[in-house]
Design a protein around this motif. Structure first.
Motif, PDB file in Angstrom:
ATOM      1  N   ALA A   1       2.737   6.120  -1.420  1.00  0.00           N
ATOM      2  CA  ALA A   1       3.356   6.491  -2.567  1.00  0.00           C
ATOM      3  C   ALA A   1       4.663   5.837  -2.522  1.00  0.00           C
ATOM      4  O   ALA A   1       6.033   4.950  -2.818  1.00  0.00           O
ATOM      5  CB  ALA A   1       4.078   7.676  -2.550  1.00  0.00           C
ATOM      6  N   ARG A   2       5.444   6.222  -1.030  1.00  0.00           N
ATOM      7  CA  ARG A   2       6.461   5.140  -0.809  1.00  0.00           C
ATOM      8  C   ARG A   2       7.203   4.616   0.932  1.00  0.00           C
ATOM      9  O   ARG A   2       5.530   6.076   1.454  1.00  0.00           O
ATOM     10  CB  ARG A   2       7.703   6.377  -1.146  1.00  0.00           C
ATOM     11  CG  ARG A   2       7.935   7.374  -0.564  1.00  0.00           C
ATOM     12  CD  ARG A   2       8.688   8.031  -0.362  1.00  0.00           C
ATOM     13  NE  ARG A   2       9.315   9.195   0.164  1.00  0.00           N
ATOM     14  CZ  ARG A   2      10.356  11.143  -1.294  1.00  0.00           C
ATOM     15  NH1 ARG A   2      10.152  10.221  -1.473  1.00  0.00           N
ATOM     16  NH2 ARG A   2       9.952  11.864  -0.043  1.00  0.00           N
TER      17      ARG A   2
ATOM     18  N   GLU B   1      -3.606  -1.009   2.800  1.00  0.00           N
ATOM     19  CA  GLU B   1      -2.105  -1.238   2.601  1.00  0.00           C
ATOM     20  C   GLU B   1      -2.736  -1.072   0.284  1.00  0.00           C
ATOM     21  O   GLU B   1      -2.529  -1.899   0.110  1.00  0.00           O
ATOM     22  CB  GLU B   1      -2.245  -1.494   3.030  1.00  0.00           C
ATOM     23  CG  GLU B   1      -2.312  -3.124   2.970  1.00  0.00           C
ATOM     24  CD  GLU B   1      -1.507  -4.302   3.313  1.00  0.00           C
ATOM     25  OE1 GLU B   1      -1.112  -3.956   5.045  1.00  0.00           O
ATOM     26  OE2 GLU B   1      -1.072  -5.334   3.699  1.00  0.00           O
ATOM     27  N   ASN B   2      -0.235  -0.625   0.589  1.00  0.00           N
ATOM     28  CA  ASN B   2       0.201  -1.616  -0.311  1.00  0.00           C
ATOM     29  C   ASN B   2       1.229  -1.690   0.329  1.00  0.00           C
ATOM     30  O   ASN B   2       2.014  -1.777   1.551  1.00  0.00           O
ATOM     31  CB  ASN B   2       0.339  -0.285  -0.962  1.00  0.00           C
ATOM     32  CG  ASN B   2       1.030   0.800  -0.807  1.00  0.00           C
ATOM     33  OD1 ASN B   2       0.799   0.867   0.194  1.00  0.00           O
ATOM     34  ND2 ASN B   2       1.105   1.595  -1.918  1.00  0.00           N
ATOM     35  N   GLU B   3       2.973  -1.648  -0.656  1.00  0.00           N
ATOM     36  CA  GLU B   3       3.687  -2.661  -0.170  1.00  0.00           C
ATOM     37  C   GLU B   3       4.706  -1.440   0.240  1.00  0.00           C
ATOM     38  O   GLU B   3       5.398  -1.302   1.266  1.00  0.00           O
ATOM     39  CB  GLU B   3       4.413  -3.071  -1.571  1.00  0.00           C
ATOM     40  CG  GLU B   3       4.476  -1.804  -2.772  1.00  0.00           C
ATOM     41  CD  GLU B   3       5.188  -2.329  -3.835  1.00  0.00           C
ATOM     42  OE1 GLU B   3       5.118  -1.436  -4.738  1.00  0.00           O
ATOM     43  OE2 GLU B   3       5.996  -3.519  -3.702  1.00  0.00           O
TER      44      GLU B   3
ATOM     45  N   ALA C   1      -0.665  -4.098  -8.320  1.00  0.00           N
ATOM     46  CA  ALA C   1       0.517  -3.339  -9.245  1.00  0.00           C
ATOM     47  C   ALA C   1      -0.289  -2.748  -9.780  1.00  0.00           C
ATOM     48  O   ALA C   1      -0.489  -1.285 -10.320  1.00  0.00           O
ATOM     49  CB  ALA C   1       1.254  -4.222  -9.806  1.00  0.00           C
ATOM     50  N   ASN C   2      -1.811  -3.092 -10.586  1.00  0.00           N
ATOM     51  CA  ASN C   2      -2.621  -2.488 -11.275  1.00  0.00           C
ATOM     52  C   ASN C   2      -3.713  -1.873 -10.413  1.00  0.00           C
ATOM     53  O   ASN C   2      -4.906  -1.620 -10.731  1.00  0.00           O
ATOM     54  CB  ASN C   2      -3.370  -3.810 -12.095  1.00  0.00           C
ATOM     55  CG  ASN C   2      -4.730  -4.730 -11.507  1.00  0.00           C
ATOM     56  OD1 ASN C   2      -4.200  -4.322  -9.986  1.00  0.00           O
ATOM     57  ND2 ASN C   2      -5.186  -5.581 -11.808  1.00  0.00           N
TER      58      ASN C   2
ATOM     59  N   VAL D   1       1.020 -14.708   5.440  1.00  0.00           N
ATOM     60  CA  VAL D   1       0.562 -14.953   6.276  1.00  0.00           C
ATOM     61  C   VAL D   1       1.999 -14.103   7.080  1.00  0.00           C
ATOM     62  O   VAL D   1       2.116 -13.149   8.034  1.00  0.00           O
ATOM     63  CB  VAL D   1       0.151 -16.296   7.196  1.00  0.00           C
ATOM     64  CG1 VAL D   1       0.214 -16.642   8.925  1.00  0.00           C
ATOM     65  CG2 VAL D   1      -1.436 -16.608   7.348  1.00  0.00           C
ATOM     66  N   ALA D   2       3.018 -14.815   6.884  1.00  0.00           N
ATOM     67  CA  ALA D   2       4.167 -14.413   6.904  1.00  0.00           C
ATOM     68  C   ALA D   2       4.707 -12.776   6.898  1.00  0.00           C
ATOM     69  O   ALA D   2       4.840 -12.334   7.722  1.00  0.00           O
ATOM     70  CB  ALA D   2       5.141 -15.177   6.065  1.00  0.00           C
ATOM     71  N   ARG D   3       3.919 -11.914   6.095  1.00  0.00           N
ATOM     72  CA  ARG D   3       3.952 -10.581   5.766  1.00  0.00           C
ATOM     73  C   ARG D   3       3.699  -9.988   6.549  1.00  0.00           C
ATOM     74  O   ARG D   3       4.127  -9.348   7.530  1.00  0.00           O
ATOM     75  CB  ARG D   3       3.329 -10.365   4.433  1.00  0.00           C
ATOM     76  CG  ARG D   3       4.004  -8.495   4.470  1.00  0.00           C
ATOM     77  CD  ARG D   3       4.166  -8.390   3.067  1.00  0.00           C
ATOM     78  NE  ARG D   3       2.407  -8.189   2.545  1.00  0.00           N
ATOM     79  CZ  ARG D   3       1.694  -8.076   1.855  1.00  0.00           C
ATOM     80  NH1 ARG D   3       1.337  -7.202   2.948  1.00  0.00           N
ATOM     81  NH2 ARG D   3      -0.292  -8.974   1.648  1.00  0.00           N
ATOM     82  N   ARG D   4       2.390 -10.780   7.804  1.00  0.00           N
ATOM     83  CA  ARG D   4       1.868  -9.943   8.729  1.00  0.00           C
ATOM     84  C   ARG D   4       2.295 -10.024   9.704  1.00  0.00           C
ATOM     85  O   ARG D   4       2.838  -8.725  10.025  1.00  0.00           O
ATOM     86  CB  ARG D   4       0.109 -10.245   8.090  1.00  0.00           C
ATOM     87  CG  ARG D   4      -0.594  -9.767   6.512  1.00  0.00           C
ATOM     88  CD  ARG D   4      -2.362  -9.826   7.022  1.00  0.00           C
ATOM     89  NE  ARG D   4      -2.644  -9.265   5.240  1.00  0.00           N
ATOM     90  CZ  ARG D   4      -2.262  -8.778   4.895  1.00  0.00           C
ATOM     91  NH1 ARG D   4      -2.029  -7.093   5.547  1.00  0.00           N
ATOM     92  NH2 ARG D   4      -3.246  -8.254   3.742  1.00  0.00           N
TER      93      ARG D   4
END
Length: 525
Positions: A306-307, A325-327, A349-350, A363-366
């Motif tokens: 949730a956070r 995973e999520n943000e 988001a959905n 790729v940059a995020r991982r």
């Protein structure tokens, strides 16, 4: 041995109802008077001695009526004295509802049928090494640690150490309170019907189930674990446990470390919409880890929180087939060395889950995810690159491996770092060999334009091919073989002569970098 004449009115009613399994209800029907929290004020008309309950369960009134099954069922009573059934063999179910216990309940080493103490208040339940042929039901009960049993070095509210429960353990809506000790101590617990801690379950103190065998699963949807205050800060310990399912979803909150070291989950481990809060350290700034899952094994691992966790997440040596995973999944620090996964699915988001591949942002995020791990380790990069290759995205895999080389470069000696930068800008450590072509084209254009504006001098007049700026530049840049221009002409203009020397040097550097980078890539592959 108790005699019938020694019993009070409520005790005689219970005695007479026992052979038929009838429930005895001592409640008045007035809500304010029947509140269990005020059970200590209930008078003799609602009081039953624990010794009477023990005597009935141990066979003091064994006569059973035809067509009836004997059981002890009591509601709305004040239980005086300690209910001590340690080591007993009990052949009748025990049903106690909305009761207030003066002292704790001791079932250590007992063999019994179903034990249900629901909606009640009791100062400690000792059920270590107990075998329950049925279920243990403590729904909506408050179990505190005011009564300390000698079997534990720690203050414990509910003990199920090495207990065996053939049915389920139901703790829905229950509250276990031992803020300075163990709310639940259940190391080595075996339960075949699942452990249910839902619908407002609260634990003040550490919940411990190391080495537990939970083929029916552990369900803590919406539960709140307050953990133990201080530097230890453990809310839940499931080290080396074996379970079919671990469900920590639907607002599950752990104010302390959740520890799953060496835990084996044959199906689903989920933290969907959960809150993982590591407790503050002794200095008030650092926090204890939010999740320790070293050497965890699971099929589906859902970390769509949730956070973001307020402490580190440690997944070293863990193995999962599917990572969700999520943000909010990852804190600032994640330990990933040795973490192996078959796929990664990201929740949008959905709520849709998909494999986020095929874009540079992913790729940059991982890569940033991997770099959040302290120190340098090649395995997380190689694991991520392997996943991209399996998904058919070789370009993304090469980007990850290039990021690995750049991360590794930080730990090298100064000279090695210089060589690393050179390999990076020239051929991208072999993962971008086309960069060498870009450099060759740029230098060729530069040299051709510069040499075309000058007037070279022939080494031997009247001999050799005429001067060609393009061919001369290529002859300088290509160190192997020769095109006949470099040895036939020289410059009296010092600037152009130094340019010629520079192109020769750059040609050797480019060639060496290409060979080194391509060789490294071929060896890794």
């Amino acid at each position: 041995m108790l005699t019938y004449d020694e019993l009070t009115g409520p005790e005689r009613e219970l005695w007479d109802a026992f052979p038929e399994g009838r429930r005895v209800d001592l409640r008045t029907g007035v809500a304010e008077e029947d509140r269990v929290a005020g059970g200590g004020e209930w008078g003799p008309g609602r009081t039953v001695r624990a010794a009477v309950i023990a005597a009935l369960l141990l066979g003091a009134h064994a006569t059973e009526r035809p067509g009836a099954v004997g059981s002890l069922a009591l509601t709305g009573a004040r239980i005086s004295g300690r209910l001590d059934l340690a080591g007993a063999r009990i052949d009748h179910p025990l049903w106690l509802e909305d009761c207030w216990f003066e002292q704790g309940v001791n079932l250590f080493g007992a063999e019994t049928r179903t034990v249900a103490i629901t909606g009640s208040r009791l100062p400690g339940l000792e059920a270590g090494s107990t075998r329950i042929d049925g279920r243990l039901d403590l729904r909506d009960s408050l179990v505190t640690a005011r009564s300390v049993f000698s079997f534990h070095p720690e203050i414990t509210a509910l003990s199920l150490i090495h207990a065996h429960v053939s049915g389920g353990i139901v703790l829905n809506g229950a509250e276990l309170s031992a803020p300075e000790g163990w709310a639940l101590s259940a190391g080595g617990l075996v339960t075949e019907g699942g452990v249910f801690c839902r619908r407002g379950f609260v634990a003040h103190g550490e919940v411990r189930l190391p080495g537990a065998q939970l083929p029916g699963g552990l369900f803590m949807k919406g539960a709140r674990l307050e953990g133990r205050p201080g530097s230890r800060g453990v809310a839940l310990a499931l080290d080396s446990a074996v379970a079919s399912t671990l469900n920590f979803s639907g607002g599950f909150t752990a104010n302390g470390t959740v520890r799953l070291r060496g835990t084996q989950v044959s199906d689903n481990l989920t933290f969907e919409d959960a809150f993982l809060n590591g407790t503050p350290g002794n200095d008030g700034n650092s926090r204890a880890p939010a999740l320790i899952a070293m050497h965890l094994q699971a099929v589906d691992f859902d970390l769509t929180l949730a956070r973001p966790p307020s402490g580190t997440v440690d997944l070293r040596g863990a193995q999962v087939s599917n990572l969700h995973e999520n943000e909010h999944s990852w804190p600032q620090t994640v330990e990933l060395d040795g973490f192996v996964y078959g796929s990664i699915k990201t929740a949008g988001a959905n709520g849709e889950r998909r494999e986020a591949v095929g874009d540079r942002e992913s790729v940059a995020r991982r890569v940033a995810w991997i770099r959040s791990s302290p120190g340098y380790s090649p395995q997380p990069y190689e694991q991520l690159a392997t996943w991209y290759r399996k998904a058919g995205h070789d370009d993304d895999a090469r980007r990850v491996l290039l990021a690995r080389q750049r991360h590794r470069r930080r730990a090298l000696a100064p000279a090695a770092r210089v060589w690393g930068h050179l390999l990076d800008v020239t051929v991208g450590y072999g993962y971008r060999p086309w960069l060498a072509g870009v450099w060759l084209l740029a230098l060729t254009l530069l040299g051709t334009a510069a040499f075309d504006a000058g007037s070279p001098t022939a080494v031997k007049r009247g001999e050799g091919a005429p001067f060609q700026p393009l061919v001369y530049t290529l002859d300088l840049l290509i160190p192997i073989g020769g095109l006949g221009q470099r040895t036939a002409w020289y410059w009296t203009d010092g600037t152009l002569q130094w340019l010629a020397y520079a192109l020769i040097a750059i040609g050797w550097i480019l060639t060496t970098a290409v060979i080194a980078g391509v060789t490294r890539t071929l060896q890794k592959n």
